[in-house]
Scaffold this active site. Structure first.
Site, PDB file in Angstrom:
ATOM      1  N   GLY A 144       8.146 -11.536 -12.022  1.00  0.00           N
ATOM      2  CA  GLY A 144       6.831 -11.158 -11.955  1.00  0.00           C
ATOM      3  C   GLY A 144       6.243 -10.456 -10.717  1.00  0.00           C
ATOM      4  N   LEU A 145       7.523 -10.093  -9.853  1.00  0.00           N
ATOM      5  CA  LEU A 145       7.112  -9.316  -8.246  1.00  0.00           C
ATOM      6  C   LEU A 145       7.421  -7.965  -8.486  1.00  0.00           C
ATOM      7  CD1 LEU A 145       8.707 -12.060  -6.195  1.00  0.00           C
ATOM      8  CD2 LEU A 145       6.489 -11.964  -6.889  1.00  0.00           C
ATOM      9  N   ASP A 198       1.748  -1.829 -11.621  1.00  0.00           N
ATOM     10  CA  ASP A 198       3.036  -1.912 -10.694  1.00  0.00           C
ATOM     11  C   ASP A 198       3.806  -0.654  -9.958  1.00  0.00           C
ATOM     12  OD1 ASP A 198       2.213  -4.433 -12.183  1.00  0.00           O
ATOM     13  OD2 ASP A 198       4.482  -4.868 -12.410  1.00  0.00           O
ATOM     14  N   VAL A 252      14.877 -10.544  -9.818  1.00  0.00           N
ATOM     15  CA  VAL A 252      14.719  -9.645 -11.157  1.00  0.00           C
ATOM     16  C   VAL A 252      13.934 -10.528 -12.060  1.00  0.00           C
ATOM     17  CG1 VAL A 252      15.735  -8.573 -13.122  1.00  0.00           C
ATOM     18  CG2 VAL A 252      16.746  -8.263 -10.772  1.00  0.00           C
ATOM     19  N   GLY A 253      13.030 -10.050 -12.710  1.00  0.00           N
ATOM     20  CA  GLY A 253      12.380 -10.812 -13.919  1.00  0.00           C
ATOM     21  C   GLY A 253      11.484 -11.869 -13.471  1.00  0.00           C
ATOM     22  N   SER A 303       9.954  -6.147  -9.893  1.00  0.00           N
ATOM     23  CA  SER A 303      11.418  -5.690  -9.469  1.00  0.00           C
ATOM     24  C   SER A 303      11.600  -4.230 -10.076  1.00  0.00           C
ATOM     25  CB  SER A 303      12.383  -6.636  -9.845  1.00  0.00           C
ATOM     26  OG  SER A 303      12.362  -7.027 -11.063  1.00  0.00           O
ATOM     27  N   SER A 304      11.273  -4.194 -11.425  1.00  0.00           N
ATOM     28  CA  SER A 304      11.447  -3.047 -12.156  1.00  0.00           C
ATOM     29  C   SER A 304      10.748  -1.924 -11.811  1.00  0.00           C
ATOM     30  CB  SER A 304      11.287  -3.441 -13.759  1.00  0.00           C
ATOM     31  OG  SER A 304       9.950  -3.494 -13.767  1.00  0.00           O
TER      32      SER A 304
HETATM   33  C1  MEV Z   1       2.937  -7.615 -14.927  1.00  0.00           C
HETATM   34  O1  MEV Z   1       3.205  -7.379 -13.695  1.00  0.00           O
HETATM   35  C2  MEV Z   1       1.495  -7.235 -15.145  1.00  0.00           C
HETATM   36  C3  MEV Z   1       1.119  -7.391 -16.667  1.00  0.00           C
HETATM   37  O2  MEV Z   1      -0.479  -7.310 -16.314  1.00  0.00           O
HETATM   38  C4  MEV Z   1       1.540  -6.333 -17.346  1.00  0.00           C
HETATM   39  C5  MEV Z   1       1.036  -5.053 -16.933  1.00  0.00           C
HETATM   40  O3  MEV Z   1       0.071  -4.856 -16.240  1.00  0.00           O
HETATM   41  O4  MEV Z   1       1.686  -3.758 -17.309  1.00  0.00           O
HETATM   42  C6  MEV Z   1       1.284  -8.862 -17.446  1.00  0.00           C
END
Ligand code: MEV
Length: 304
Positions: free
Chosen positions: A93-94, A140, A90-91, A96-97
């Protein structure tokens, strides 16, 4: 049907995070780390995962509760029991949300017969992420729904990449909302400097498209390293991320860069398939958690 389990994948960015928030191109890949949501019709709302067993608790489960709320506008949900388990930190950058949001939408969609198609699921998932995170691009949630390698905002599927991929997790929580807002402030203060950086990142994705199609991994790596320099310039790297990035490059990776929002969370390294163990051990020795993974064509799906 009273019970169903759906899963959705996490993602990595080859190019374009942050720039994609301003409409620039990005290339994003679904990876073989999944979040599974088992949904059972009941009389009350119960949500459970390693984060705890709760009822409708928006502090612990903001994305899942937002899905229940939104889908209650489409169908009558008297009660639902959701068990969540995930390979995605979680949290970090992969994604998860996005993965938990998309897997929950599909589970409720199929259980209650809402008739949502994949495009509808991605759109609903994006509106939920935007509501909770402030600014969020559709990337995402789209990639988690559709799987594969996707060029956005064109929503163009590219071929799968089949070189080695090693993720390095710093173990530091990173808030996408905070980092996106930091970049927005910087852009507002220095538009003549930041705008060209963001459009250069978009250009890297466009040049990267042909390289992905032709499977030119060393050349992709060169451009990813340039992308990393630009992410550093807009302030989303950190000393922990830089350590892992340089360790992976020294261990022989073609490239290493942040993936996702940065500030903490994860970096990724692209390697020759023979070098994954060596790169993973370089990341571990530098203090990161290494995860060897691959790109998956499977977006959201039912688990049997
Ligand atoms: C986050 O995974 C990616 C960002 O570009 C934010 C987004 O695209 O919503 C930082």
């Amino acid at each position: 049907m009273q019970t169903i389990t759906c899963s959705a994948p996490g993602k990595i960015y080859l190019f374009g995070e942050h720039a994609v928030v301003y409409g620039e191109s990005a290339i994003c890949c679904a990876v073989d780390l999944r979040t599974r949501v088992q949904a059972t019709v009941g009389n009350t709302i119960k949500i459970s995962s390693v984060l705890g067993d709760t009822g409708f608790d928006q502090d612990t489960y903001p994305y899942v509760c937002a899905v229940i709320k939104k889908m209650s506008e489409m169908t009558h949900i008297r009660g639902i029991s959701l068990r969540i388990d995930s390979d995605i930190p979680v949290g970090s950058g992969l994604g998860s949300s996005a993965a938990v949001t998309i897997a929950t939408i599909q589970a409720l969609n199929l259980l209650f017969g809402c008739g949502l198609e994949l495009e509808d699921i991605a759109t609903l998932g994006h509106s939920i992420e935007r509501m909770i995170q402030g600014a969020a691009s559709p990337t995402d949630t789209y990639v988690s729904t559709m799987g594969g390698v996707v060029m956005v905002p064109q929503r163009k599927k590219l071929n799968l990449i089949d070189c080695g991929i090693v993720i390095g997790n710093t173990g530091k929580f990173s808030s996408t909302r905070q980092l996106v807002s930091n970049v927005a402030l910087l852009k507002k203060r220095y538009p003549q400097i930041i705008d060209p950086i963001l459009s250069t990142i978009g250009r890297l994705s466009q040049i990267g498209e042909e390289l992905v199609v032709n499977k030119e991994y060393e050349a992709i790596g060169r451009l990813m390293n340039i992308n990393q320099g630009l992410l550093d310039a807009i302030g989303v790297s950190s000393s922990e991320l830089s350590n892992l990035i340089y360790a992976a490059r020294s261990a022989g990776a073609y490239s290493a860069k942040i993936t996702g929002a940065g500030g903490g969370g994860c970096m990724i390294a692209l390697t020759d398939s023979c070098d994954v163990e060596k790169v993973a051990s370089g990341i571990t020795q530098a203090g990161g958690e290494a995860i060897i993974t691959k790109v998956t064509e499977h977006g959201v799906k039912v688990e049997y």
